[in-house]
Design a protein around this motif. Sequence first.
Motif, short mmCIF file in Angstrom:
data_model
loop_
_atom_site.label_atom_id
_atom_site.label_comp_id
_atom_site.label_asym_id
_atom_site.label_seq_id
_atom_site.Cartn_x
_atom_site.Cartn_y
_atom_site.Cartn_z
N LEU A 45 0.88 -1.18 0.00
CA LEU A 45 0.00 0.00 0.00
C LEU A 45 0.91 1.22 0.00
N VAL A 46 0.80 2.03 -1.04
CA VAL A 46 1.74 3.14 -1.25
C VAL A 46 0.97 4.45 -1.35
N ASN A 47 1.48 5.49 -0.66
CA ASN A 47 0.79 6.79 -0.71
C ASN A 47 1.36 7.67 -1.83
N GLN A 48 0.86 8.89 -1.93
CA GLN A 48 1.22 9.77 -3.04
C GLN A 48 2.66 10.26 -3.01
N TYR A 49 3.35 10.02 -1.88
CA TYR A 49 4.76 10.38 -1.78
C TYR A 49 5.68 9.19 -2.08
N GLY A 50 5.08 8.05 -2.42
CA GLY A 50 5.88 6.86 -2.68
C GLY A 50 6.25 6.10 -1.43
N GLU A 51 5.65 6.45 -0.31
CA GLU A 51 5.95 5.76 0.95
C GLU A 51 5.11 4.49 1.07
N VAL A 52 5.75 3.40 1.47
CA VAL A 52 5.04 2.15 1.70
C VAL A 52 4.39 2.23 3.08
N VAL A 53 3.07 2.35 3.08
CA VAL A 53 2.32 2.53 4.31
C VAL A 53 2.11 1.19 5.03
N HIS A 54 1.91 0.16 4.24
CA HIS A 54 1.71 -1.18 4.82
C HIS A 54 2.05 -2.22 3.76
N GLU A 55 2.51 -3.36 4.21
CA GLU A 55 2.79 -4.45 3.27
C GLU A 55 2.41 -5.78 3.88
N VAL A 56 2.00 -6.69 3.01
CA VAL A 56 1.56 -8.02 3.42
C VAL A 56 2.19 -9.04 2.47
N SER A 57 2.58 -10.18 2.99
CA SER A 57 3.11 -11.25 2.16
C SER A 57 2.43 -12.55 2.54
N LYS A 58 2.00 -13.30 1.54
CA LYS A 58 1.37 -14.60 1.76
C LYS A 58 2.04 -15.63 0.84
N SER A 59 2.55 -16.69 1.42
CA SER A 59 3.28 -17.69 0.64
C SER A 59 2.35 -18.79 0.13
N TYR A 60 2.83 -19.49 -0.90
CA TYR A 60 2.12 -20.65 -1.43
C TYR A 60 3.16 -21.63 -1.95
N PRO A 61 2.77 -22.90 -2.09
CA PRO A 61 3.77 -23.93 -2.41
C PRO A 61 4.00 -24.12 -3.90
N LEU A 62 5.17 -24.66 -4.21
CA LEU A 62 5.45 -25.20 -5.54
C LEU A 62 4.99 -26.65 -5.57
N ILE A 63 4.62 -27.10 -6.74
CA ILE A 63 4.27 -28.52 -6.95
C ILE A 63 5.35 -29.10 -7.86
N ILE A 64 6.19 -29.98 -7.31
CA ILE A 64 7.31 -30.56 -8.06
C ILE A 64 7.12 -32.07 -8.10
N GLU A 65 6.52 -32.56 -9.19
CA GLU A 65 6.22 -33.99 -9.30
C GLU A 65 7.47 -34.81 -9.59
N LYS A 66 8.38 -34.24 -10.34
CA LYS A 66 9.62 -34.94 -10.68
C LYS A 66 10.68 -33.92 -11.06
N SER A 67 11.92 -34.36 -11.23
CA SER A 67 13.01 -33.45 -11.57
C SER A 67 12.68 -32.67 -12.84
N GLY A 68 12.84 -31.36 -12.78
CA GLY A 68 12.59 -30.51 -13.93
C GLY A 68 11.18 -29.95 -14.01
N TYR A 69 10.25 -30.48 -13.20
CA TYR A 69 8.87 -30.01 -13.20
C TYR A 69 8.69 -28.92 -12.14
N SER A 70 7.89 -27.91 -12.44
CA SER A 70 7.57 -26.88 -11.47
C SER A 70 6.20 -26.30 -11.81
N GLU A 71 5.23 -26.51 -10.92
CA GLU A 71 3.86 -26.08 -11.17
C GLU A 71 3.28 -25.40 -9.94
#
Length: 499
Positions: free
Chosen positions: A18-44
Amino acid sequence: MKYVIGVDLGTSAVKILLVNQYGEVVHEVSKSYPLIIEKSGYSEQNPEEWVEKTTVGLKELVEHFDGDVRDIEGISFSGQMHGLVLLDKENQVLRNAILWNDTRTTKQCEEIYETFGKERLLEITKNPALEGFTLPKILWVKENEPLVFERASVFMLPKDYLRYRITGAIHMEYSDAAGTLMLNVAEREWSSEMLEAFGLAPEFCPPLVESHTFVGTATPEFAWSTGLSKEIKVFAGGADNACGAIGSGILSEGKTLCSIGTSGVVLSYEERNDLDFEGKVHYFNHGEQNTYYTMGVTLAAGYSLSWFKDTFAKEEAFDQLLEGIDEVSPGSNGLLFTPYIVGERTPHADSNIRGSFIGIDAAHERKHFARAVLEGITFSLNESIEIFRNSGKTIDTIISIGGGAKNETWLQMQADIFNAKIEKMTSEQGPGMGAAMLAAYGCGWFESLRECADVFLQPAKTYEPIPENVEAYQKFFTMYQQIYTQTKNLNIQLRMFRK
């Protein structure tokens, strides 16, 4: 006070600013999620995870906002590039998204060259056929999951799918479309020649828009689930690297960015659409209208460090892992690391190559290995800088963002290995800030992105190269460059033993 939101849909998490008119970050949120790796070389990944975690993150952001939600005027997006999302005629997802770091499509890349020819491919798309790009993924699904492909009505990229779920409107913007191998980069249109060559209908590709284009407002359902205003303006956004460049002020000729996230990127601004790098680096449309950027990529930059930590120091924080590296002299006491743990992209487009520690000695301690990992990542990025320099570009100042900008020793290492002044920004939110700037520009707060950058972005600290370190690293870099050719055949032979 007015505000905008920048959503950075990354590989491991969605980060919301969340950024205001001066470019200041007023608040930030991060939410992670998993990779799905069925076998070598796969990434979903499951696209629904992106929507779910973004919704939860935006709701949390709004709950912490002390003001009228109608003052949050706009929202825009940065997104991981190249990922394939397939929708049916009802716009329902047909399978998990295949991500940028998925390397199963070597056969399809060969087919692209056989069908189209490398020279013509470079003329139109400005890029070689690499496993990470979107077209090879489409061809893989077409060949290996024909029933799924028969039902596919349109393809999308990750952030464009997320934006569709917010607005109900389907679009794609140029900076992300440039990474599909289906866009005529110079002409800024889907290439009918490419589509016809691979039996793809024009309507399979979404309508193209500029990164700052207003594409709609939030649906009542999405506004209700997040607490955002139904009037919030939604803008198209950009590819993560384009947004990282915008959010770091790479908006004029000669400016260069080093961004170290899961992958590592060296990116340089270009005004022209007719330069020829012979496919050695990527050449994409920028998030700024009618401009471009060239880019070299290390597939496993920050990921190499994460792998090292998770394998050898899982319970420790990164700060603990890196304790003592400042006591180790350049060259890590004769220890070299190559960050090819998932293959490599620049300058070696090779899905078979794998990483190495070279020169392990009984005298080496963990701090030597940790520093060698950082040096190896930086050497890989320096190969892209050398390509730029050899093409005639002057690179004397580099803006560093991401994980590589969070450690003082690593920042100095970048200055020494790149032999350039390194600037660390006050805000290290690159892609998310770039997305917020696109929303601010789209809302009419500024006449241009450059004007926005002048207000939003300020350098915090500068690191100058140390001459004796530069000299040592130049010798060490020459040795590093020999490892790829000397381990290539070994890795081809080792491939049969990987599971």
